[in-house]
Design a protein around this motif. Structure first.
Motif, mmCIF file in Angstrom:
data_model
loop_
_atom_site.group_PDB
_atom_site.id
_atom_site.type_symbol
_atom_site.label_atom_id
_atom_site.label_comp_id
_atom_site.label_asym_id
_atom_site.label_seq_id
_atom_site.Cartn_x
_atom_site.Cartn_y
_atom_site.Cartn_z
ATOM 1 N N UNK A 19 -10.921 -29.087 -4.743
ATOM 2 C CA UNK A 19 -10.486 -29.922 -5.716
ATOM 3 C C UNK A 19 -8.873 -29.200 -6.594
ATOM 4 N N UNK A 20 -8.275 -30.538 -6.965
ATOM 5 C CA UNK A 20 -6.034 -29.972 -7.454
ATOM 6 C C UNK A 20 -6.921 -30.558 -8.647
ATOM 7 N N UNK A 21 -6.633 -29.582 -10.769
ATOM 8 C CA UNK A 21 -6.149 -30.055 -10.926
ATOM 9 C C UNK A 21 -5.483 -30.101 -11.582
ATOM 10 N N UNK A 22 -4.798 -31.186 -12.366
ATOM 11 C CA UNK A 22 -3.335 -31.265 -12.648
ATOM 12 C C UNK A 22 -3.094 -32.315 -14.522
ATOM 13 N N UNK A 23 -2.543 -32.232 -14.387
ATOM 14 C CA UNK A 23 -1.774 -32.926 -15.668
ATOM 15 C C UNK A 23 -1.063 -32.886 -16.973
ATOM 16 N N UNK A 24 -1.737 -33.512 -17.873
ATOM 17 C CA UNK A 24 0.090 -33.275 -19.031
ATOM 18 C C UNK A 24 1.665 -33.155 -18.772
ATOM 19 N N UNK A 25 2.205 -32.603 -18.798
ATOM 20 C CA UNK A 25 3.600 -33.026 -18.497
ATOM 21 C C UNK A 25 4.900 -34.013 -19.939
ATOM 22 N N UNK A 26 5.712 -34.297 -19.833
ATOM 23 C CA UNK A 26 6.341 -35.081 -20.695
ATOM 24 C C UNK A 26 7.161 -36.099 -19.950
ATOM 25 N N UNK A 27 7.690 -36.593 -20.463
ATOM 26 C CA UNK A 27 9.099 -37.843 -20.516
ATOM 27 C C UNK A 27 9.544 -38.150 -21.189
ATOM 28 N N UNK A 28 10.902 -38.238 -20.754
ATOM 29 C CA UNK A 28 12.202 -37.530 -21.365
ATOM 30 C C UNK A 28 12.456 -38.842 -21.965
ATOM 31 N N UNK A 29 12.240 -40.095 -21.069
ATOM 32 C CA UNK A 29 12.786 -41.393 -21.722
ATOM 33 C C UNK A 29 11.683 -41.721 -23.012
ATOM 34 N N UNK A 30 10.874 -41.423 -23.245
ATOM 35 C CA UNK A 30 10.035 -41.641 -24.100
ATOM 36 C C UNK A 30 9.745 -40.500 -24.815
ATOM 37 N N UNK A 31 10.122 -39.549 -25.111
ATOM 38 C CA UNK A 31 10.764 -38.550 -26.042
ATOM 39 C C UNK A 31 9.285 -37.780 -26.153
ATOM 40 N N UNK A 32 8.568 -37.572 -25.258
ATOM 41 C CA UNK A 32 6.425 -37.774 -25.661
ATOM 42 C C UNK A 32 6.354 -36.689 -24.666
ATOM 43 N N UNK A 33 4.937 -36.101 -24.804
ATOM 44 C CA UNK A 33 3.963 -35.236 -24.069
ATOM 45 C C UNK A 33 2.943 -35.883 -24.189
ATOM 46 N N UNK A 34 2.176 -35.264 -23.378
ATOM 47 C CA UNK A 34 0.970 -35.950 -23.019
ATOM 48 C C UNK A 34 -0.316 -34.734 -22.235
ATOM 49 N N UNK A 35 -1.847 -35.109 -23.180
ATOM 50 C CA UNK A 35 -2.077 -33.973 -23.308
ATOM 51 C C UNK A 35 -3.792 -34.482 -21.857
ATOM 52 N N UNK A 36 -3.465 -35.470 -21.388
ATOM 53 C CA UNK A 36 -4.460 -36.163 -20.451
ATOM 54 C C UNK A 36 -4.645 -34.768 -19.128
ATOM 55 N N UNK A 37 -5.516 -34.901 -18.095
ATOM 56 C CA UNK A 37 -5.577 -34.240 -17.608
ATOM 57 C C UNK A 37 -6.732 -34.968 -16.419
ATOM 58 N N UNK A 38 -6.619 -34.512 -15.328
ATOM 59 C CA UNK A 38 -7.290 -35.367 -13.866
ATOM 60 C C UNK A 38 -7.241 -34.022 -13.018
#
Length: 166
Positions: A19-38
C-alpha cells in the motif's frame, strides 16, 4: 481525482507492504493547504481515505516508512513558514501521533531513503519561497531499539508478535 490541482505531495509519501500512502499538499490557485490522507491499495486498485493528518497542513514534506509505521514531517504551511515537526502513522490502527521535533529551524523539499531500517533525509531548503538557505546535511532517523533482521525477507520490529519454530 483527489490530487488534481495540488503541488508538493511527491515527497510526503511512504509505502507499507503493498500500500502507498499520501496526501496533504497545497493548491496555489486557492492559496490553501490540505491535511487529508489516503491509501492506495495496489491489489484492489482503489483509494481509501485514512485518518486526517493531525499536524499543521503542509506541502514539501518528507516521508518514509520503518516497519509498519509511516513518518511524515517538515515541509511548509500555506503561508510558506517552515515546519520542524515529525509525525508517526500507525497503519495497524489508522492513527497519528507526534513523534519528534527536529532541532533547529524547519525545512522543506527534502528527499529521503531507507537503508537497513534506518531512514535518512538530506538537503532541503528553509524559507524557499523567500530565497532562504539551502542545506547540505544528511540526517538519520532510526528506531530504538533497531529492528532485528533474521534474513533478507524477515525483519522483526519492536511490538511485532511472531512465532518461531525449529
Amino acid at each position: 481525482n483527489f490530487i488534481s490541482g495540488r503541488r508538493d505531495i511527491d515527497r510526503g509519501v511512504f509505502v507499507i507492504g503493498n500500500n502507498a500512502y499520501l496526501g496533504m499538499g497545497n493548491d496555489t490557485a486557492k492559496n490553501s493547504s490540505y491535511n487529508d490522507f489516503w491509501k492506495y491499495d495496489q491489489a484492489a486498485n482503489a483509494w481509501t481515505q485514512m485518518a486526517y493528518f493531525p499536524g499543521k497542513s503542509r506541502h514539501g514534506a518528507v516521508g518514509f516508512s520503518l516497519c509498519t509505521n509511516g513518518y511524515i514531517g517538515l515541509g511548509q504551511d500555506a503561508l510558506a513558514y517552515d515546519l520542524n515537526d515529525f509525525w508517526k502513522y500507525d497503519s495497524n490502527v489508522n492513527s497519528w501521533s507526534v513523534d519528534v521535533i527536529l532541532p533547529g529551524s524547519g525545512r522543506c523539499d527534502l528527499p529521503s531513503f531507507v537503508v537497513n531500517n534506518r531512514a535518512f533525509i538530506c538537503t532541503g531548503t528553509a524559507n524557499a519561497s523567500w530565497g532562504g538557505n539551502n542545506y547540505t546535511a544528511l540526517l538519520e532517523y532510526s528506531l530504538n531499539p533497531l529492528p532485528i533482521t533474521i534474513t533478507n525477507n524477515l525483519t522483526i520490529c519492536t511490538g511485532t508478535m511472531i512465532t518461531l519454530s525449529a
